[in-house]
Structures are given as C-alpha cells and as structure tokens.
Motif scaffolding. Sequence first.
Motif, PDB file in Angstrom:
ATOM      1  N   SER A  60       0.914  -1.213  -0.004  1.00  9.24           N
ATOM      2  CA  SER A  60      -0.139  -0.274  -0.129  1.00  9.24           C
ATOM      3  C   SER A  60       0.774   1.111   0.082  1.00  9.24           C
ATOM      4  O   SER A  60       1.750   1.362   0.552  1.00  9.24           O
ATOM      5  CB  SER A  60      -0.977   0.120   1.267  1.00  9.24           C
ATOM      6  N   ASN A  61       0.155   2.273  -0.719  1.00 10.75           N
ATOM      7  CA  ASN A  61       1.077   3.495  -0.649  1.00 10.75           C
ATOM      8  C   ASN A  61       0.185   4.907  -0.442  1.00 10.75           C
ATOM      9  O   ASN A  61      -1.028   4.986  -1.065  1.00 10.75           O
ATOM     10  CB  ASN A  61       1.611   3.674  -2.064  1.00 10.75           C
ATOM     11  N   SER A  62       0.343   5.416   0.645  1.00 11.87           N
ATOM     12  CA  SER A  62      -0.436   6.561   0.859  1.00 11.87           C
ATOM     13  C   SER A  62       0.596   7.627   1.425  1.00 11.87           C
ATOM     14  O   SER A  62       1.340   7.724   2.227  1.00 11.87           O
ATOM     15  CB  SER A  62      -1.231   6.640   2.167  1.00 11.87           C
ATOM     16  N   ALA A  63       0.705   8.718   0.477  1.00 12.02           N
ATOM     17  CA  ALA A  63       1.608   9.815   0.832  1.00 12.02           C
ATOM     18  C   ALA A  63       1.367  10.741   2.024  1.00 12.02           C
ATOM     19  O   ALA A  63       2.304  11.046   2.643  1.00 12.02           O
ATOM     20  CB  ALA A  63       1.653  10.753  -0.501  1.00 12.02           C
ATOM     21  N   TYR A  64       0.214  10.715   2.072  1.00 11.05           N
ATOM     22  CA  TYR A  64      -0.584  11.683   3.151  1.00 11.05           C
ATOM     23  C   TYR A  64      -1.856  10.922   3.982  1.00 11.05           C
ATOM     24  O   TYR A  64      -2.626  10.778   3.153  1.00 11.05           O
ATOM     25  CB  TYR A  64      -0.763  12.953   2.953  1.00 11.05           C
ATOM     26  N   ILE A  65      -1.803  10.928   5.304  1.00 11.18           N
ATOM     27  CA  ILE A  65      -2.927  10.392   6.047  1.00 11.18           C
ATOM     28  C   ILE A  65      -3.443  11.701   6.900  1.00 11.18           C
ATOM     29  O   ILE A  65      -2.876  11.891   7.803  1.00 11.18           O
ATOM     30  CB  ILE A  65      -2.638   9.377   7.099  1.00 11.18           C
ATOM     31  N   ALA A  66      -4.538  12.003   6.448  1.00 11.23           N
ATOM     32  CA  ALA A  66      -5.316  13.327   7.190  1.00 11.23           C
ATOM     33  C   ALA A  66      -5.340  13.085   8.549  1.00 11.23           C
ATOM     34  O   ALA A  66      -5.383  14.214   9.349  1.00 11.23           O
ATOM     35  CB  ALA A  66      -6.376  13.659   6.279  1.00 11.23           C
ATOM     36  N   SER A  67      -5.766  11.801   8.954  1.00 14.67           N
ATOM     37  CA  SER A  67      -6.041  11.600  10.358  1.00 14.67           C
ATOM     38  C   SER A  67      -4.786  11.518  11.395  1.00 14.67           C
ATOM     39  O   SER A  67      -3.852  11.384  10.672  1.00 14.67           O
ATOM     40  CB  SER A  67      -7.035  10.130  10.710  1.00 14.67           C
ATOM     41  N   GLY A  68      -4.966  11.622  12.597  1.00 20.95           N
ATOM     42  CA  GLY A  68      -3.861  11.448  13.391  1.00 20.95           C
ATOM     43  C   GLY A  68      -2.878  12.533  13.574  1.00 20.95           C
ATOM     44  O   GLY A  68      -3.452  13.674  13.553  1.00 20.95           O
ATOM     45  N   ALA A 120      -5.925  14.328  -3.001  1.00 27.61           N
ATOM     46  CA  ALA A 120      -5.705  13.043  -4.009  1.00 27.61           C
ATOM     47  C   ALA A 120      -4.724  11.963  -3.343  1.00 27.61           C
ATOM     48  O   ALA A 120      -4.902  10.739  -3.273  1.00 27.61           O
ATOM     49  CB  ALA A 120      -5.350  13.311  -5.320  1.00 27.61           C
ATOM     50  N   MET A 121      -3.776  12.590  -2.928  1.00 32.96           N
ATOM     51  CA  MET A 121      -2.644  11.730  -2.005  1.00 32.96           C
ATOM     52  C   MET A 121      -3.041  11.346  -0.565  1.00 32.96           C
ATOM     53  O   MET A 121      -2.218  10.518  -0.146  1.00 32.96           O
ATOM     54  CB  MET A 121      -1.416  12.636  -2.034  1.00 32.96           C
ATOM     55  N   SER A 122      -4.207  11.599  -0.160  1.00 33.85           N
ATOM     56  CA  SER A 122      -4.448  10.980   0.945  1.00 33.85           C
ATOM     57  C   SER A 122      -5.171   9.665   0.797  1.00 33.85           C
ATOM     58  O   SER A 122      -5.440   8.885   1.777  1.00 33.85           O
ATOM     59  CB  SER A 122      -5.530  12.204   1.678  1.00 33.85           C
ATOM     60  N   LYS A 123      -5.561   9.492  -0.405  1.00 34.33           N
ATOM     61  CA  LYS A 123      -6.089   8.294  -0.644  1.00 34.33           C
ATOM     62  C   LYS A 123      -4.986   6.969  -0.800  1.00 34.33           C
ATOM     63  O   LYS A 123      -4.053   7.202  -1.235  1.00 34.33           O
ATOM     64  CB  LYS A 123      -6.827   8.106  -2.110  1.00 34.33           C
ATOM     65  N   ILE A 124      -5.346   6.024   0.253  1.00 41.38           N
ATOM     66  CA  ILE A 124      -4.744   4.869   0.071  1.00 41.38           C
ATOM     67  C   ILE A 124      -4.435   4.070  -1.126  1.00 41.38           C
ATOM     68  O   ILE A 124      -5.877   3.501  -1.555  1.00 41.38           O
ATOM     69  CB  ILE A 124      -4.807   4.034   1.475  1.00 41.38           C
ATOM     70  N   VAL A 125      -3.635   3.715  -1.926  1.00 43.07           N
ATOM     71  CA  VAL A 125      -3.727   2.826  -2.961  1.00 43.07           C
ATOM     72  C   VAL A 125      -2.990   1.505  -2.922  1.00 43.07           C
ATOM     73  O   VAL A 125      -1.835   1.549  -2.291  1.00 43.07           O
ATOM     74  CB  VAL A 125      -3.051   3.451  -4.134  1.00 43.07           C
ATOM     75  N   THR A 126      -3.667   0.295  -2.643  1.00 48.79           N
ATOM     76  CA  THR A 126      -3.224  -0.920  -2.540  1.00 48.79           C
ATOM     77  C   THR A 126      -3.211  -1.636  -3.820  1.00 48.79           C
ATOM     78  O   THR A 126      -3.911  -1.708  -4.741  1.00 48.79           O
ATOM     79  CB  THR A 126      -4.097  -1.650  -1.635  1.00 48.79           C
ATOM     80  N   LYS A 127      -2.048  -2.292  -3.970  1.00 48.58           N
ATOM     81  CA  LYS A 127      -1.881  -3.461  -4.987  1.00 48.58           C
ATOM     82  C   LYS A 127      -1.509  -4.766  -4.693  1.00 48.58           C
ATOM     83  O   LYS A 127      -0.607  -4.930  -3.628  1.00 48.58           O
ATOM     84  CB  LYS A 127      -0.621  -2.755  -6.201  1.00 48.58           C
ATOM     85  N   HIS A 128      -2.086  -5.945  -5.262  1.00 45.36           N
ATOM     86  CA  HIS A 128      -1.909  -7.092  -4.826  1.00 45.36           C
ATOM     87  C   HIS A 128      -0.894  -7.717  -5.748  1.00 45.36           C
ATOM     88  O   HIS A 128      -0.739  -7.411  -6.862  1.00 45.36           O
ATOM     89  CB  HIS A 128      -3.393  -7.756  -5.105  1.00 45.36           C
ATOM     90  N   TYR A 129       0.223  -8.535  -5.168  1.00 46.17           N
ATOM     91  CA  TYR A 129       1.038  -9.118  -6.033  1.00 46.17           C
ATOM     92  C   TYR A 129       1.039 -10.677  -5.741  1.00 46.17           C
ATOM     93  O   TYR A 129       0.538 -11.382  -5.069  1.00 46.17           O
ATOM     94  CB  TYR A 129       2.583  -8.658  -5.351  1.00 46.17           C
TER      95      TYR A 129
END
Length: 410
Positions: free
Chosen positions: A357-365, A391-400
């Motif tokens: 997962s990649n999230s550049a920014y988490i607005a909470s906490g 947009a960068m607050s969105k967590i993007v998940t990739k499965h491998y």
Amino acid sequence: MNKKKILNDPVYGFINIPNDLIFDIIEHRYFQRLRRIKQLGLTDLVYPGALHTRFHHALGAMDLMRRAINALQDKGVEISDKERQASMLAILLHDVGHGPFSHTLEFSLFQGVHHEQVGLWMMDRLNQEFDGALDLTIQIFKDKYHRPFFHQLVSSQLDIDRLDYLKRDSFFTGVYEGAIGSERIIKMLNVASEHLVVEEKGIYSIENFLSARRLMYWQVYLHKTAVSAEVMLIELIKRAKSLTQAGEKLMATPALKIFLERDITDQDFEEDPDILEIYALLDDADIWGSIKFWQDHEDVVLRKLSKMLLERKLLGISFSNEPTGRIVTDDLVHKVMKLYQIDEEEAGYFIKTGSVSNSAYIASGQSIKILRKHGNVVDVADASDLPNIKAMSKIVTKHYLCAPKELLTN
C-alpha cells in the motif's frame, strides 16, 4: 581526546559532531552496527547505487535536526541546550533497533516486535551505561515530553526522518524525481501552542514533498523487483527456522543461530537481557554469510532460494488491483511441484501472494498543520487550493503474485 569531529556527508557536506556525549553514542557498538545494515535492504538489486546504510541516514538526520532547531530558535522558539542535545540524540537513535536488511526481516527473526520497541530497549540500556544522560531523549522519543513538537520532529508525517531519507534515497538510487527541498521545508517550520506547524508560504514545498514521497514509494520502496527479492528472503529465513527447529543443523553465525532456534517474542527481550545483546550482533553480514553456506545444503528449498538470491535470479512478480484467487495459486503450486520435483509444502515457498500500500499523506492522526498568516492553524489538505494533496490522502493498494518467471509468462 578531541571528540568534536567533522564528517563529510555526500548529501549535505560537512556534519559536525557537537559534543562529547553525541560522539560517545556514535562510537558505541549499538550505533556502529548500523554501518552494516543497508538503508534500503535489497533495493540495490534494482538500483546498484543504493548501498548506503542506516549509519549514513542517522547522521544525516541528526544534522537536519540541528538545522531545524536553529531555524526554530531564529523565529523566537525557546529551546534549551539540554532540549537541543536530547532532540539530536532522539533522531540519531531513532533507527538503532533495526535488524538485518532494515524492514525486510522485521517480523521474520522474532514475533510481533517492532524495531522502534527494540530501539527503546537499546536506548534504555545506553541510558544506564551513560548514567541517565538519555532521560530526556527517551521522553521525547516516547512522546512523553510536555513540548510535543520535539517528538513531532522525530516522528510525524513531516519529520526529520522523512526529510533525510527521501533526499538521501533519491541521491543514492539516482531517482532524482524523488528529491525534496528539505532546506526550504526546514526554514518554513514553526511552533504554535507547542505543536509543529508549517508557515503558509511553505505549502507548495509540502505538496512537492508529498508528491516525491508517493513517487519514491512506487518507484523505489515498492518496486516490484525489490518486493520479489524481499519475499524470497523472508521465505528463506522461514525455511531456515523450520529446518532448524525440526532438528536440522544449519551453518549460521552464532547470533543468527539463536534466532533460528527460538521463536523470540517481546517477552523474551524483556525477561532475558542477553537477547538484546545477541540481537545487537546481527546485521546484513550474518544473513549473507549464512546464505553462502545454505546454497549447498541438501534441502532443495533452502538451496534453491539461496542460490537464486546470490545470483539475482529472482521470482517473477505481477501486480494487480484484485487479490489472486485460490484456483490460480493452487494451479501454480502444482506446476512448481513438477518443475522442481518437490512436494506441495516445499512448492508453497515459491508461490507467494500479498499486497503493498502507498499513501503519501494520512489526514487523520498526526496531520501536517499549516500556520496561516492570521495565526489560525489548519490541516494541509484544507489549507491548499491544490487538489493533489487531497488526492494523495487516498490509500492505493496493489496485490502481488510471486512465482517462478517461466510459470508467470506462460
């Protein structure tokens, strides 16, 4: 002995060691061990220049902390010499608990213990050796000090740790798109109600920082080849532990052998003081040295994974938006059984699924706070008229899916 040394850092130039205590901590065996732990684990299999160490990073972060303290003092923030030293030591020691290959083997060598907790145990041990000189350092690291901005400089979404590793990792990998303006960001820092904030005129620098972080995660930290290598190393250690605990005598360094023989937990660390000292002997060399022995072992899984890592013949890997189904993985396991002439359990070491997962920014906490010109403080996502930060607050998940390359391509 003159302990006020000057070091030449390839990223920042000359770094000063300001006093005897910091010099003595750097000279300690716990810290010197970081010379033998690569900052980016196995990422040099993708970017050959990524051979820098946790030692480099810790020293660079210490120097950035010095600059940040100076910048805050220039703006009238009262910071004592004791607080300055403690904050520099906190960032200097923030990664001292990392194990071999940094994050890769964090949950393979022992169970459920984060490197931050191991680092705290090491700081406590150092504090005993240095007669309580790290009391304030530990308070800051644990966020127990009454001025929280010191901890936020060490650990937050805009901390000194990230300011150094993004710039340093960009430099050594050659991924220059990940370079950030750490000097300008530091100049834009301030303190409001004892919390760390960024002045409003620095908001575009923060956007660039978040963009660079997102790019570095996909292009460097979560690069598919590096992920494949890390999965293989984790499976190799898992196999070595399984064989050792089944009574097989594996060649390994004495320190590594202890962690292969036992399923060590945080309780073991707390109850047996020797465990921490044994852990402090572990570094990348223990793993590579042992792998050189294992490449000739009779166990096909241990032998094959070892040779593949040593020769950089890695498992293939594919990313997708959805998890791989059980039907697909079961089919691949049976193909591996035929390919390598091994049983189903052994084949399972060569077929692995997971996600990143990649999230550049988490607005909470602990969000990044912007100090507006009129004095009010707002979240960076609310302060910016640029949609990118939201947009960068969105967590993007990739499965491998990892499997032998010949099976993924056919």
